[in-house]
Design a protein around this motif. Structure first.
Motif, PDB file in Angstrom:
ATOM      1  N   ARG A 111       0.917  -1.304  -0.030  1.00  9.09           N
ATOM      2  CA  ARG A 111      -0.099   0.209   0.050  1.00  9.09           C
ATOM      3  C   ARG A 111       0.852   1.326  -0.092  1.00  9.09           C
ATOM      4  O   ARG A 111       0.716   1.912  -0.848  1.00  9.09           O
ATOM      5  N   ASP A 112       1.839   1.600   0.997  1.00 12.40           N
ATOM      6  CA  ASP A 112       2.235   2.641   1.127  1.00 12.40           C
ATOM      7  C   ASP A 112       3.368   2.832   0.147  1.00 12.40           C
ATOM      8  O   ASP A 112       3.682   3.935  -0.472  1.00 12.40           O
ATOM      9  N   TYR A 113       4.174   1.666  -0.100  1.00 17.45           N
ATOM     10  CA  TYR A 113       5.276   2.065  -1.246  1.00 17.45           C
ATOM     11  C   TYR A 113       4.826   1.789  -2.563  1.00 17.45           C
ATOM     12  O   TYR A 113       5.594   1.976  -3.677  1.00 17.45           O
ATOM     13  N   GLY A 114       3.673   1.165  -2.664  1.00 20.52           N
ATOM     14  CA  GLY A 114       3.126   0.927  -4.054  1.00 20.52           C
ATOM     15  C   GLY A 114       3.767  -0.205  -4.798  1.00 20.52           C
ATOM     16  O   GLY A 114       4.098  -0.135  -6.028  1.00 20.52           O
ATOM     17  N   LEU A 115       4.282  -1.276  -4.042  1.00 16.60           N
ATOM     18  CA  LEU A 115       5.371  -2.211  -4.647  1.00 16.60           C
ATOM     19  C   LEU A 115       4.683  -3.557  -4.842  1.00 16.60           C
ATOM     20  O   LEU A 115       5.090  -4.586  -5.021  1.00 16.60           O
ATOM     21  N   LEU A 146      12.125  -7.971  -1.543  1.00 18.75           N
ATOM     22  CA  LEU A 146      12.428  -6.989  -0.158  1.00 18.75           C
ATOM     23  C   LEU A 146      12.360  -7.777   1.015  1.00 18.75           C
ATOM     24  O   LEU A 146      13.189  -7.776   1.720  1.00 18.75           O
ATOM     25  N   PRO A 147      11.140  -8.614   1.614  1.00 15.36           N
ATOM     26  CA  PRO A 147      11.219  -9.134   2.839  1.00 15.36           C
ATOM     27  C   PRO A 147      12.185 -10.360   2.899  1.00 15.36           C
ATOM     28  O   PRO A 147      12.596 -10.699   4.053  1.00 15.36           O
ATOM     29  N   ILE A 189       0.924 -10.319  -2.462  1.00 13.68           N
ATOM     30  CA  ILE A 189       1.118  -9.060  -3.047  1.00 13.68           C
ATOM     31  C   ILE A 189       1.064  -9.090  -4.650  1.00 13.68           C
ATOM     32  O   ILE A 189       1.206  -8.087  -5.126  1.00 13.68           O
ATOM     33  N   THR A 190       0.852 -10.369  -4.993  1.00 16.97           N
ATOM     34  CA  THR A 190       0.696 -10.450  -6.658  1.00 16.97           C
ATOM     35  C   THR A 190      -0.714 -10.862  -6.841  1.00 16.97           C
ATOM     36  O   THR A 190      -1.271 -11.855  -6.772  1.00 16.97           O
ATOM     37  N   PRO A 221      -2.960   5.260  -1.537  1.00 15.97           N
ATOM     38  CA  PRO A 221      -1.552   6.059  -1.462  1.00 15.97           C
ATOM     39  C   PRO A 221      -1.578   7.258  -1.246  1.00 15.97           C
ATOM     40  O   PRO A 221      -2.186   8.040  -2.298  1.00 15.97           O
ATOM     41  N   GLY A 222      -1.015   7.963  -0.396  1.00 12.41           N
ATOM     42  CA  GLY A 222      -0.879   9.428  -0.139  1.00 12.41           C
ATOM     43  C   GLY A 222      -1.866  10.207   1.011  1.00 12.41           C
ATOM     44  O   GLY A 222      -1.712  11.349   1.094  1.00 12.41           O
ATOM     45  N   ALA A 223      -3.167   9.322   1.045  1.00 13.12           N
ATOM     46  CA  ALA A 223      -4.024   9.798   1.841  1.00 13.12           C
ATOM     47  C   ALA A 223      -3.569   9.667   3.418  1.00 13.12           C
ATOM     48  O   ALA A 223      -3.040   8.671   3.550  1.00 13.12           O
ATOM     49  N   GLU A 224      -3.889  10.582   3.971  1.00 14.44           N
ATOM     50  CA  GLU A 224      -3.636  10.694   5.374  1.00 14.44           C
ATOM     51  C   GLU A 224      -5.041  10.461   6.240  1.00 14.44           C
ATOM     52  O   GLU A 224      -5.159  11.681   6.872  1.00 14.44           O
ATOM     53  N   PRO A 225      -5.684   9.312   6.475  1.00 14.35           N
ATOM     54  CA  PRO A 225      -6.658   9.494   7.053  1.00 14.35           C
ATOM     55  C   PRO A 225      -6.630   9.487   8.725  1.00 14.35           C
ATOM     56  O   PRO A 225      -5.524   9.143   9.082  1.00 14.35           O
TER      57      PRO A 225
END
Lengths: 277, 303
Positions: free
Chosen positions: A129-133, A142-143, A213-214, B56-60
């Motif tokens: 989610r955060d890194y969009g990977l 990575l892990p 993740i895939t 992504p990018g949202a700060e809930p």
């Protein structure tokens, strides 16, 4: 040692070997059967019922080549990172005096007992989610990037090298990277093979993480696409076991062949030292 | 990072005699920080907050909710059942693993002929992907599979993997079989450290083979036994692939769900990562408690 005791020992071991090997034999036989035959006769290959149809069938449903390529990239990436960075840290742990050395060694031991279930959710949140990977090879690798058991194996082997050799080379003015590359590495080649072998089976066989993740079928390693095929097929009425088994053979073969070829490097003392630290 | 070698005296005082070691180790340390240390802290944080997937990018806003996620997770009977299931799994898998791997390793340690063949055949299931081997077990244990054909009228009804009472034991047997090679390897390493003289003096004292096994081998490999107990417990608590594939997602009626499978279903499929994180933390705390007990009773006593 009595004759009887020895005989019993061999009987137990060979019965064990059959129990361990039969499913693999059955996997190959089943994958070659044109018509799935679950009877006792089906456990023996019948020339009239043998073909490669199942391999063609499974390849139509899941792209075996792309699955193998993704598994290869996943495994190759992990191997590359483990060998490069693992050798560096293993060398530093065994050969160099620096602050934090003991703590780093303790960390490498600790990492081995951290269960993945604790990391599953935060890693998914971070990487997918955060890194969009999600659906990328980097996210998959990575892990697993640096195998800590391999780090400990490298350290163990470097520790066994004679210190005088290195002192002498240092006096001659050789830098540490040069020492590592042209003195230490050639001497620990067996450790490299052991560590590569051990590291290889991790990502190649890994299911949960790449499965998480895939979602894009063209990015899935073979273990994931085969698992998806098994779980969708298991829900349907007819069970084309032949095709599943053919996929299983393709997934299992590279590791089993590698393992048999290099089995002499898969010895207890090396791995034991790695696991026990 | 500024190069420590340039300011050698100060650098050495801070980083030790060979600061290059820190530089060599920095990729690994960064990896451990990024993939282990931070996610662990993050998992604890998630489990105490109202956390959901955001773009992504949202700060809930993610308010602190105390133990709400834990209460929510454990008021779900499916979650309770998954913990019970993994308990059943461990009760079958762990003792069986210890006994079988110790016996096979000590037998293997004494034989002269066909050693390589035997060793390789014991390790092959361990090195093979579970997904691949599960396929054969599905074929062997399905309703009209070879196992039931051999058993004939003795075959269980409903069949193994769709039988509420048998699904989990079959999974436990499968995992025992699959992982045994690795534990045999650990025991083989440990057996090299048991002094040969102990066997000889036991023999001269008139101890038979069985007596020698219990009074020399078993105590001699105790550190390995602890390791086998710990690793098999951690591996068992991680159970996911087998119930997902062998019993089609923890069936029948949740009789073979595992906590990790619940974490996947609740956390990722149903979008409640906070609840899943709470399950994960309870699971790990449980594993730590079991590990502590094992260490207490099997580990080396310091006197």
């Amino acid at each position: 040692m009595t004759k009887l005791g020895t005989t019993i020992r061999y009987i137990v071991l060979f019965v064990g070997a059959i129990v361990f090997l039969f499913p693999f034999y059955y996997m190959i036989v089943g994958s070659l059967q044109t018509e799935t035959d679950p009877t006792i006769a089906g456990a023996f290959p019948n020339p009239a019922n043998l073909s490669l149809d199942n391999y063609v069938n499974v390849n139509e449903r899941i792209d075996l080549v792309s699955g193998l390529v993704n598994s290869g990239i996943f495994t190759g990436g992990v191997l590359l990172c483990t060998v490069v960075f693992g050798v560096l840290v293993g060398y530093a742990l065994a050969m160099l005096q620096w602050r934090g050395r003991r703590a780093t060694f303790a960390l490498a031991l600790l990492v081995q007992v951290i269960p993945f279930q604790l990391l599953q959710i935060p890693l998914y949140v971070l990487i997918a989610r955060d890194y969009g990977l999600a659906d990328t090879h980097v996210g998959m690798i990575l892990p697993f990037a640096i195998n800590s058991t391999a780090v400990l194996i490298f350290r163990q082997y470097f520790l066994q090298l004679p210190k005088e050799l290195f002192e002498a080379a240092r006096i001659d003015g050789a830098g540490e990277l040069r020492l590592l590359w042209s003195v230490a590495l050639p001497l620990v080649r067996p450790a490299l093979v052991t560590a590569v072998l051990l590291t290889f089976i991790g990502p190649w066989n890994e299911f949960l993480w790449p499965f998480l993740i895939t979602k894009d079928a063209s990015m899935q390693p073979l273990a994931v696409s085969l698992a998806n095929y098994i779980s969708t097929v298991a829900a349907s009425t007819d069970n084309p076991f032949g095709a599943i088994l053919a996929g299983a053979v393709v997934l299992a073969a590279p590791v089993v062949v590698l393992f048999i070829v290099f089995q002499r490097y898969f010895v207890s003392s090396d791995l034991g030292s790695g696991v026990k630290g | 990072m500024s190069s420590p070698t340039v300011r050698a005296p100060l650098g050495r005082r801070i980083f030790g005699r060979q600061p290059l070691g820190l530089l060599f180790s920095s990729p690994y340390l960064a990896f451990v920080l990024l993939v282990f240390a931070f996610p662990i802290v993050y998992a604890v944080w998630i489990s105490f907050h109202d956390f959901f997937f955001a773009a992504p990018g949202a700060e809930p806003d993610r308010p602190f909710v105390g133990f709400d996620n834990y209460i929510y997770a454990f008021s779900n009977p499916q979650v309770i059942r998954s913990f019970g299931n993994v308990g059943i799994f461990l009760l079958i898998n762990v003792p069986l693993t210890v006994v079988l791997s110790m016996l096979l390793a000590s037998a293997l340690n004494k034989v002269v002929h066909a050693r390589t063949f035997l060793r390789v055949s014991f390790y092959v299931p361990y090195v093979t992907a579970s997904v691949a081997v599960v396929a054969v077990w599905l074929f062997l244990f399905n309703g009209s599979g070879l196992v039931n054909t051999l058993l004939g009228p003795l075959a269980p009804d409903p069949s193994w993997l769709i039988n509420e009472n048998l699904a989990m034991p079959v999974i436990a047997l499968y995992v025992t079989w699959k992982q045994l090679g690795f534990y045999i390897l650990l025991y083989l390493a440990a057996l090299q450290n048991v002094p040969k003289e102990l066997y000889e003096s036991a023999s001269t004292d008139g101890a038979g083979a069985i007596r020698r096994f219990f009074s020399v081998t078993v105590p001699g490999v105790r550190p390995a036994t602890l390791l086998v107990l710990l690793i098999s417990t951690v591996t068992g608590a991680n159970l996911f692939t087998e119930p997902y594939l062998l019993t089609n997602g923890g069936g029948p009626n949740g009789a073979s769900t595992s906590p990790v499978l619940m974490m996947y279903q609740l956390g990722i499929q149903q979008g409640q990562p906070d609840v899943a994180a709470a399950i994960g933390i309870v699971l790990v705390v449980g594993v730590l408690i079991i590990a502590f007990i094992q260490n207490r009773f099997v580990g080396e006593r310091e006197s």
